[in-house]
Design a protein around this motif. Structure first.
Motif, PDB file in Angstrom:
ATOM      1  N   GLY A 205       0.713  -1.077  -0.285  1.00  0.00           N
ATOM      2  CA  GLY A 205       0.463   0.192   0.029  1.00  0.00           C
ATOM      3  C   GLY A 205       1.233   1.543   0.207  1.00  0.00           C
ATOM      4  N   ALA A 206       2.044   1.529  -0.023  1.00  0.00           N
ATOM      5  CA  ALA A 206       3.191   2.298   0.420  1.00  0.00           C
ATOM      6  C   ALA A 206       3.308   2.809  -1.381  1.00  0.00           C
ATOM      7  CB  ALA A 206       4.386   1.836   0.918  1.00  0.00           C
ATOM      8  N   LEU A 207       2.715   3.557  -2.245  1.00  0.00           N
ATOM      9  CA  LEU A 207       2.012   4.003  -2.661  1.00  0.00           C
ATOM     10  C   LEU A 207       3.097   5.151  -3.662  1.00  0.00           C
ATOM     11  CD1 LEU A 207      -0.887   3.203  -4.553  1.00  0.00           C
ATOM     12  CD2 LEU A 207       0.149   2.107  -4.804  1.00  0.00           C
ATOM     13  N   ASP A 208       3.504   5.287  -2.717  1.00  0.00           N
ATOM     14  CA  ASP A 208       4.254   6.975  -2.667  1.00  0.00           C
ATOM     15  C   ASP A 208       6.059   6.104  -2.659  1.00  0.00           C
ATOM     16  OD1 ASP A 208       5.085   5.717  -0.419  1.00  0.00           O
ATOM     17  OD2 ASP A 208       4.435   8.312   0.880  1.00  0.00           O
ATOM     18  N   THR A 209       5.930   4.987  -2.930  1.00  0.00           N
ATOM     19  CA  THR A 209       7.910   4.647  -3.081  1.00  0.00           C
ATOM     20  C   THR A 209       8.471   4.455  -4.396  1.00  0.00           C
ATOM     21  OG1 THR A 209       7.159   2.819  -1.339  1.00  0.00           O
ATOM     22  CG2 THR A 209       9.223   2.092  -2.745  1.00  0.00           C
ATOM     23  N   ARG A 210       9.666   4.810  -4.308  1.00  0.00           N
ATOM     24  CA  ARG A 210      10.239   5.451  -5.507  1.00  0.00           C
ATOM     25  C   ARG A 210      12.268   5.106  -5.525  1.00  0.00           C
ATOM     26  NH1 ARG A 210       5.408   6.229  -5.874  1.00  0.00           N
ATOM     27  NH2 ARG A 210       4.515   8.346  -7.355  1.00  0.00           N
ATOM     28  N   VAL A 211      12.620   4.393  -6.526  1.00  0.00           N
ATOM     29  CA  VAL A 211      13.322   3.360  -6.145  1.00  0.00           C
ATOM     30  C   VAL A 211      14.120   4.757  -7.234  1.00  0.00           C
ATOM     31  CG1 VAL A 211      12.596   0.975  -6.721  1.00  0.00           C
ATOM     32  CG2 VAL A 211      12.973   2.394  -9.193  1.00  0.00           C
ATOM     33  N   SER A 212      15.806   4.822  -7.049  1.00  0.00           N
ATOM     34  CA  SER A 212      16.202   5.965  -7.281  1.00  0.00           C
ATOM     35  C   SER A 212      16.922   5.187  -8.643  1.00  0.00           C
ATOM     36  CB  SER A 212      17.999   5.511  -6.433  1.00  0.00           C
ATOM     37  OG  SER A 212      18.940   6.752  -7.184  1.00  0.00           O
ATOM     38  N   THR A 213      17.705   5.830  -9.557  1.00  0.00           N
ATOM     39  CA  THR A 213      17.699   5.742 -11.281  1.00  0.00           C
ATOM     40  C   THR A 213      19.286   6.225 -10.903  1.00  0.00           C
ATOM     41  OG1 THR A 213      16.735   7.118 -12.001  1.00  0.00           O
ATOM     42  CG2 THR A 213      15.262   4.955 -12.118  1.00  0.00           C
ATOM     43  N   ASP A 214      19.575   6.815 -10.348  1.00  0.00           N
ATOM     44  CA  ASP A 214      20.672   7.733 -10.533  1.00  0.00           C
ATOM     45  C   ASP A 214      21.506   6.736 -10.754  1.00  0.00           C
ATOM     46  OD1 ASP A 214      19.506  10.049 -10.509  1.00  0.00           O
ATOM     47  OD2 ASP A 214      20.202   9.860  -8.386  1.00  0.00           O
ATOM     48  N   GLY A 215      23.120   7.223 -11.829  1.00  0.00           N
ATOM     49  CA  GLY A 215      24.438   6.178 -12.023  1.00  0.00           C
ATOM     50  C   GLY A 215      24.114   3.926 -11.848  1.00  0.00           C
ATOM     51  N   ARG A 216      22.631   3.862 -12.329  1.00  0.00           N
ATOM     52  CA  ARG A 216      22.581   2.200 -13.227  1.00  0.00           C
ATOM     53  C   ARG A 216      22.926   2.172 -14.478  1.00  0.00           C
ATOM     54  NH1 ARG A 216      19.203   1.146  -9.219  1.00  0.00           N
ATOM     55  NH2 ARG A 216      19.614   1.858  -6.687  1.00  0.00           N
ATOM     56  N   ALA A 217      23.108   1.359 -14.510  1.00  0.00           N
ATOM     57  CA  ALA A 217      23.174   1.205 -16.113  1.00  0.00           C
ATOM     58  C   ALA A 217      21.956   1.767 -17.537  1.00  0.00           C
ATOM     59  CB  ALA A 217      23.116  -1.190 -16.101  1.00  0.00           C
TER      60      ALA A 217
END
Length: 456
Positions: A205-217
């Motif tokens: 239910g934590a719909l405000d969750t985000r993942v970091s995309t910095d420095g990734r392939a």
């Protein structure tokens, strides 16, 4: 996934370690062979020098004595041959110069050439090392001094060296796996693990969750952006849903309050009006739940804090209206034993009873009996009719969506009533049981968990 990655990386490390270990093992075996050969070559040169005089004079007694003494001291047989390959002095009898290794060494030595170094010594092979040196006087070959060198001790040294190499190889593999392969696998899989954890957060239910995309392939960056877009869309959809529910519940309060005021005045004159009044109250409770749901940030937060519900009391209140409905259709409704018992407050008792009594009036036969009992840790709502009942095969399908028995397919209905009842019961940890009672007919039991701390 980490295990699969390790299963592919660890064999590669093992193969590379074996490839690196093969030259080292060959170096150990070759080094031991060369060391033994060089040390015994010095002794063979000394014997060749000592044999020069006896071969010219023919006095070989002293030469034979030197050979025997050397054999006793170093456990290494020695013999001297002349230019015609005849043995003239030996430390032991039975020398066979026709043996392949001896013949090869003598032919090269008597021709004035030094024989090549012997091959690497491996523990799984056996045999003696042949070391031969020519006896030369003024450039002329007079014969050869030959040593038959035992190799057991040298092979044991090679074996110990190989065991140490194997132990070092194992330690190196373990060190590489622990120190390099595992950290590398964690580093490679960290974006996937972050995405997996974020997915679990969204499912909770934590719909405000985000993942970091910095420095990734680039591939992982696109995957992370897609996930963030999906989570944002879900969050916006949930927000719109909450706003709609809040607006709807707010708009429904006023007409429901007005309808209740009007119907309350009629309830003193008609039981049917009292039945309608209970429906209005139920709609009010639904609106209240919708309002709480609209203010909840997580699924399940809207419920769970209300006091337990007395199932028997709720059934009796609902039966007031149903008695009037049954009486209007000349159907007999019997109210059986009503044992108080606390159940979860979110159980939609009115919906469940409405489905069961409606089915009993349409598909069964009077009288219809309703009772509430206790059975261990369960409170049981039981509705029985005296109709044709169901066969054993049909009893197993009761509660399936859109299922209807063969006797009732021509009658109006959707086949969803009992499926809704089963879903409502399951929502609070309950179940629905259909069985044939003694005397014929059908009994539908809704069994829900008893709340032990309910104050009767």
């Amino acid at each position: 996934m980490r295990r699969r990655l390790l299963q592919s990386l660890v064999p590669m490390v093992i193969v590379l370690a074996i490839v690196a270990a093969v030259p080292l093992a060959n170096f150990i075996a070759t080094g031991a062979s060369r060391t033994l050969f060089l040390s015994r070559s010095n002794d063979a040169d000394w014997f060749a020098t000592m044999a020069e005089g006896p071969l010219q004079s023919g006095d070989i007694a002293s030469l034979r004595e030197l050979a025997v003494r050397y054999h006793q001291l170093y456990n290494t047989p020695v013999f001297v041959v002349d230019v015609d390959s005849r043995v003239i002095a030996t430390s032991r009898s039975g020398v066979n110069i026709a043996e392949p290794d001896l013949a090869t060494a003598l032919s090269s030595t008597l021709a004035g050439r030094l024989p090549a170094e012997p091959p690497a010594m491996w523990p799984w092979k056996s045999g003696e090392m042949v070391v031969a040196r020519p006896v030369v006087n003024n450039g002329r070959v007079l014969g050869a001094a030959v040593l038959r060198v035992p190799t057991e001790r040298a092979r044991d040294q090679v074996q110990n060296g190989l065991l140490l190499l194997l132990a070092g190889l194992i330690v190196a593999i373990v060190a590489v796996v622990i120190g390099i392969v595992r950290p590398v696998s964690r580093w490679v899989l960290r974006p996937i693990n972050d995405l997996d954890n974020a997915t679990h957060q969204v499912t909770r239910g934590a719909l405000d969750t985000r993942v970091s995309t910095d420095g990734r392939a680039p591939e992982l960056r696109r995957l992370g952006d897609s996930f963030n877009s999906m989570a944002l869309s879900l969050h916006q959809a949930r927000q719109r849903e909450r706003e709609f529910v809040a607006d709807a519940s707010h708009q429904l309060r006023t007409p429901l309050t007005s309808a209740r005021i009007h119907i309350e005045g009629l309830s003193r004159l008609s039981p049917t009006a009292r039945f309608a009044l209970s429906d209005i109250d139920r709609l009010g409770r639904i609106v209240q739940r919708l309002s709480r749901l609209a203010g909840s940030d997580r699924p399940g937060d809207a419920e769970g804090n209300e006091e337990p519900l007395d199932l028997a009391q709720a059934i009796k209140e609902r039966l007031v209206g149903w008695k009037a409905v049954y009486a209007a259709d000349d159907l007999e409704l019997i109210i059986g034993e009503m044992v108080p018992g606390g159940v979860a407050s979110e159980l939609e008792v009115d919906d469940i009873l409405d489905v069961l009594l409606d089915n009993a009036s349409k598909y069964g036969a009077p009288p219809v009996e309703v009772s509430v009992l206790r059975d261990g840790t369960e409170v049981v709502l039981s509705v029985r009719d005296h109709g044709l009942g169901l066969g054993s095969r049909d009893l197993k399908k009761v509660g399936e969506r859109f299922w209807r028995s063969a006797h009732h397919r021509e009658m109006p209905g959707t086949g969803l009533g009992l499926a809704i009842v089963r879903s409502e019961a399951a929502r609070v940890g309950g179940r629905v049981v259909a069985r044939p009672p003694i005397g014929g007919g059908l009994v539908i039991e809704v069994r829900v968990p008893l709340i032990d701390d309910y104050d009767l």
